[in-house]
Structure formats: C-alpha cells, structure tokens
Design an enzyme around this catalytic site. Structure first.
Site, mmCIF file in Angstrom:
data_model
loop_
_atom_site.group_PDB
_atom_site.id
_atom_site.type_symbol
_atom_site.label_atom_id
_atom_site.label_comp_id
_atom_site.label_asym_id
_atom_site.label_seq_id
_atom_site.Cartn_x
_atom_site.Cartn_y
_atom_site.Cartn_z
ATOM 1 N N GLY A 6 0.804 -1.224 0.000
ATOM 2 C CA GLY A 6 0.000 0.000 0.000
ATOM 3 C C GLY A 6 0.832 1.266 0.000
ATOM 4 O O GLY A 6 0.298 2.363 0.001
ATOM 5 N N CYS A 7 2.128 1.109 0.009
ATOM 6 C CA CYS A 7 3.017 2.264 -0.040
ATOM 7 C C CYS A 7 3.438 2.474 -1.495
ATOM 8 O O CYS A 7 3.868 1.537 -2.158
ATOM 9 C CB CYS A 7 4.235 2.009 0.853
ATOM 10 S SG CYS A 7 5.053 3.497 1.397
ATOM 11 N N GLN A 8 3.274 3.691 -1.984
ATOM 12 C CA GLN A 8 3.589 4.019 -3.373
ATOM 13 C C GLN A 8 5.068 3.799 -3.670
ATOM 14 O O GLN A 8 5.438 3.237 -4.688
ATOM 15 C CB GLN A 8 3.203 5.471 -3.636
ATOM 16 C CG GLN A 8 3.595 5.992 -4.995
ATOM 17 C CD GLN A 8 3.322 7.484 -5.124
ATOM 18 O OE1 GLN A 8 2.781 8.111 -4.233
ATOM 19 N NE2 GLN A 8 3.706 8.049 -6.239
#
Length: 147
Positions: free
Chosen positions: A50-52
C-alpha cells in the site's frame, strides 16, 4: 520516555517551523539520520503493502520485551516519516504500542499535507507496525499461559 512524551517532542520540534517547504526539509533531514536497515530485511516479505514508494519494515522483540523497529525507504519524504514513527514506537512494549494513539501525525499537519497516495502509505506503515506489536503481544500471552 513514553510514547506520548516522544510525540510531544516531535510536535515541539515542528512548532517553530511554519512553512511547509521547511517542514518537508526537516522531515528529509530526519530521514537522512535514520540508520539503514540491514540488507537481509530489504526483501519482498518486509515491503509495506500500500506504499507508493518502496518501504521496508522489520521488528524484533528484545529480551526485555520491547519492540525495536528498523525501516527504510527509497523515497526521501517517506524515509523521514518512517524515522518519526520508529523514534516514537521503538523501545516500547507490544501493549504500549497497541494501546497508543499516534496523535502527532495530525498535530504537526502531516496528514493534511501529504498526497492521498502518501497518506495511504503512512496508514499502511502504521498498520504494519501495530500488526507486529499485536503478533508479539499474542506470542507473549501464549508463552505466559504455557508457563
């Protein structure tokens, strides 16, 4: 120091910085001071979903029953945010981490000044740190019940 005392310390550090470009520069400086994560933990299992950008997180339970987090990111702002979370949560018991309210994120204006994708990444990182704490707490309780 307690989790809240550490949060208050960060809030105070940001109190005199009004301009958001200066705040970002300060966050980047904090990230640059973060000790690098061991290469053994720069693996897909330690990546934050979920971290870009790419961000890795590892947690260990010390013999004293405290969690020590190590983390890193390939994005300078994310690395700075990670450094604040590590500063606030490392060295505390799983119970303290599970019960904590991370109010400093809102108080320094971080949540309202991050892009939606960075905010999602921040939430994913906090969630993963708490999941480690929940897992260690469950392990401690299981070991306590077994004795």
């Amino acid at each position: 120091m307690t989790i809240n005392q550490l949060q208050d310390e960060i809030i105070e550090e940001f109190a005199d910085i009004d301009d958001w470009m200066d705040r970002y520069a300060y966050i980047i400086d904090m990230g640059n001071a973060l000790p690098p994560i061991d290469e053994a933990y720069r693996t897909p299992e330690h990546l934050i979903e979920g971290c870009q950008s790419r961000a890795w997180l590892h947690a260990e339970l010390t013999p004293e029953g405290k969690i020590e987090y190590t983390a890193d990111s390939d994005a300078i702002i994310v690395k700075g945010i990670i450094s604040m979370l590590v500063k606030v949560l490392s060295g505390h018991t799983p119970r303290e981490i599970v019960d904590s309210d991370l109010y400093f994120i809102d108080r320094i204006g971080l949540s309202e000044n991050l892009s939606p994708t960075r905010s999602n990444g921040l939430a994913a990182l906090v969630k993963q740190m708490r999941l480690y704490a929940v897992a260690f707490l469950a392990k401690q309780q299981a070991e306590g019940a077994a004795q």
